[in-house]
Design an enzyme around this catalytic site. Structure first.
Site, mmCIF file in Angstrom:
data_model
loop_
_atom_site.group_PDB
_atom_site.id
_atom_site.type_symbol
_atom_site.label_atom_id
_atom_site.label_comp_id
_atom_site.label_asym_id
_atom_site.label_seq_id
_atom_site.Cartn_x
_atom_site.Cartn_y
_atom_site.Cartn_z
ATOM 1 N N LYS A 194 0.675 -1.334 0.161
ATOM 2 C CA LYS A 194 -0.070 0.014 0.032
ATOM 3 C C LYS A 194 0.786 1.336 0.081
ATOM 4 O O LYS A 194 1.790 1.147 0.665
ATOM 5 C CB LYS A 194 -0.954 0.192 1.101
ATOM 6 C CG LYS A 194 -1.800 -0.972 1.324
ATOM 7 C CD LYS A 194 -3.119 -1.052 0.340
ATOM 8 C CE LYS A 194 -3.864 -2.251 0.357
ATOM 9 N NZ LYS A 194 -4.947 -1.963 -0.695
ATOM 10 N N HIS A 325 -10.421 -8.167 -8.249
ATOM 11 C CA HIS A 325 -9.902 -7.657 -6.812
ATOM 12 C C HIS A 325 -10.555 -8.677 -5.774
ATOM 13 O O HIS A 325 -11.999 -8.869 -5.992
ATOM 14 C CB HIS A 325 -10.677 -6.254 -6.601
ATOM 15 C CG HIS A 325 -10.816 -5.828 -5.074
ATOM 16 N ND1 HIS A 325 -12.040 -5.545 -4.194
ATOM 17 C CD2 HIS A 325 -9.785 -5.406 -4.310
ATOM 18 C CE1 HIS A 325 -11.898 -5.307 -3.036
ATOM 19 N NE2 HIS A 325 -10.485 -5.171 -3.220
HETATM 20 MG MG LIG Z 1 -6.802 -2.312 -4.200
#
Ligand SMILES: [Mg+2]
Length: 395
Positions: A194, A325
């Protein structure tokens, strides 16, 4: 005397003779199950103050049974808010399924969509349809005694697989690096971390450290979870080019179609997006505007496998690659049926809810050789179930 190459087994012959079978849905069960996470996790949406850390995920399971005794199971989910609302909407539309032939999945999808159309044909209404649509595909594949990937027409029996769960922003860098090592030991094929923090300098340091730990050539992705503006995405995206990333994910707001298109055109690094969109129509806009190099639909979010297959068709035609996803239990089958070589996202979070485990080997997740999606609910999933409602009569 029968020549051997013309011989047909009597059992097969009886299956192929006469009229094709029809069936009818007689029983539907909808459940709300709350999956707790081991530790609260944060992405950029938390660090910019827009969302609270994720502590649990709400799952809506749909179980369907037919007159002929065929069964299917599907699920949708919601993170943070929306689970109880989805469950309520799913219960409202569930009676639409009763009496329908489970083979007519496209017709049933439309009926479910129109049942809730005054609430819109995206967002929560499509997400509430997904558990039913996925259960119908599971049922169809189970009846054919095929893994769903095979029913759809598979291009491969395994899909290259990366993970995300070791690289959250709530995880200190030294732990991220330890997670990188253990993921590789467990056979993962790529690592995503991230980014998207208010201070891009911290992001840069983390990406650099992970790239150094992985070495050149090992697939590495970053995910900004929609938290950059266009200028930041352009500037920072350019400074990340040196790390040979497989993609930059959600650099901009999920609905910034033009911004993503401009970025995809100007950067060498691939742009990935689409996980937040909740219909085929919204994904078609990304594709029509050349907004990404990897499209990231999520079958539970877009309304199930039926709209997901439409997205796959259009993406493949337009030369856009696929990286679904979340929900690898469903997406493994769909990615296996995509013409180009896609990526699968690995999350172990859902494992306690199922009795079966997926197998990761040499960087690739193996399509299970079990009929349908190949999953049954565990005792633990039943223990985490907080509400259920049944429709029709269980045959
Ligand atoms: Mg994502």
């Amino acid at each position: 005397m029968i020549e051997s190459n013309l011989y047909i087994d009597p059992k097969i012959a009886s299956m192929q003779a006469g009229e094709a079978t029809t069936d009818a849905i007689e029983w539907v069960k909808v459940s709300l199950t709350i999956l707790p996470l081991a530790a609260p996790i944060s992405d950029a949406k938390v660090l910019t103050g827009r969302q609270k850390p994720l502590t649990e995920i709400a799952f809506i399971f749909a179980e369907i049974r037919t007159r002929e005794g065929h069964e299917g199971i599907g699920f949708g989910y919601s993170k943070r808010a929306g689970g109880p609302g989805m469950y309520a909407h799913a219960k409202e539309i569930a009676p639409v399924l009763l009496g329908e032939d489970p083979n007519d999945i496209a017709k049933i999808f439309n009926k479910l969509l129109w049942a809730g159309a005054s609430m819109g044909r995206s967002g929560m209404t499509t997400q509430a349809i997904a558990p039913f649509d996925i259960a119908l595909w599971d049922l169809k594949a189970k009846r054919a005694r095929l893994p769903l990937a095979k029913l759809l027409g598979a291009h491969r029996d395994s899909v290259q697989c990366y993970n995300t769960s070791g690289g959250y922003l709530s995880t200190p860098l030294e732990h991220v690096l330890e997670n990188v090592d253990s993921s590789r030991e467990n056979g993962i094929g790529g690592i995503k971390i991230k980014v998207g923090q208010p201070d891009t300098g911290i992001d840069f340091k983390r990406v650099k450290a992970v790239r150094e730990r992985l070495g050149e050539g090992f697939p590495l992705m970053v995910d900004a979870n929609q938290q950059w503006d266009r200028i930041t995405a352009q500037r920072f995206g350019r400074s990340l080019e040196q790390f040979d990333l497989t993609w930059i994910e959600e650099p901009l707001d999920a609905y910034d179609i033009e911004g993503h298109a401009a970025l995809a055109a100007s950067l060498d690094t691939a742009i990935a997006t689409g996980e937040m969109l909740t219909s085929f129509g919204e994904h078609a806009q990304l594709l029509n505007n050349k907004s990404c190099d990897f499209i990231q639909p999520d079958a539970p979010r877009v309304g199930g496998i039926t709209p997901f297959l439409q997205i796959m068709q259009q993406a493949s035609f337009q030369g856009v690659n696929l990286a679904p996803h979340f929900a690898m239990e469903i997406h493994l089958h769909l990615a296996a049926a995509f013409p180009q070589e896609p990526w699968l996202e690995h999350f172990e979070w859902l494992e306690p809810m199922f009795n079966e485990r997926l197998v990761l080997k040499n960087g690739r997740m193996q399509v299970p050789n079990r009929p349908g999606l190949g999953f049954t609910l565990s005792e633990q999933a039943l223990a985490w179930t907080v509400a259920t409602e049944e429709f029709g009569k269980r045959p």
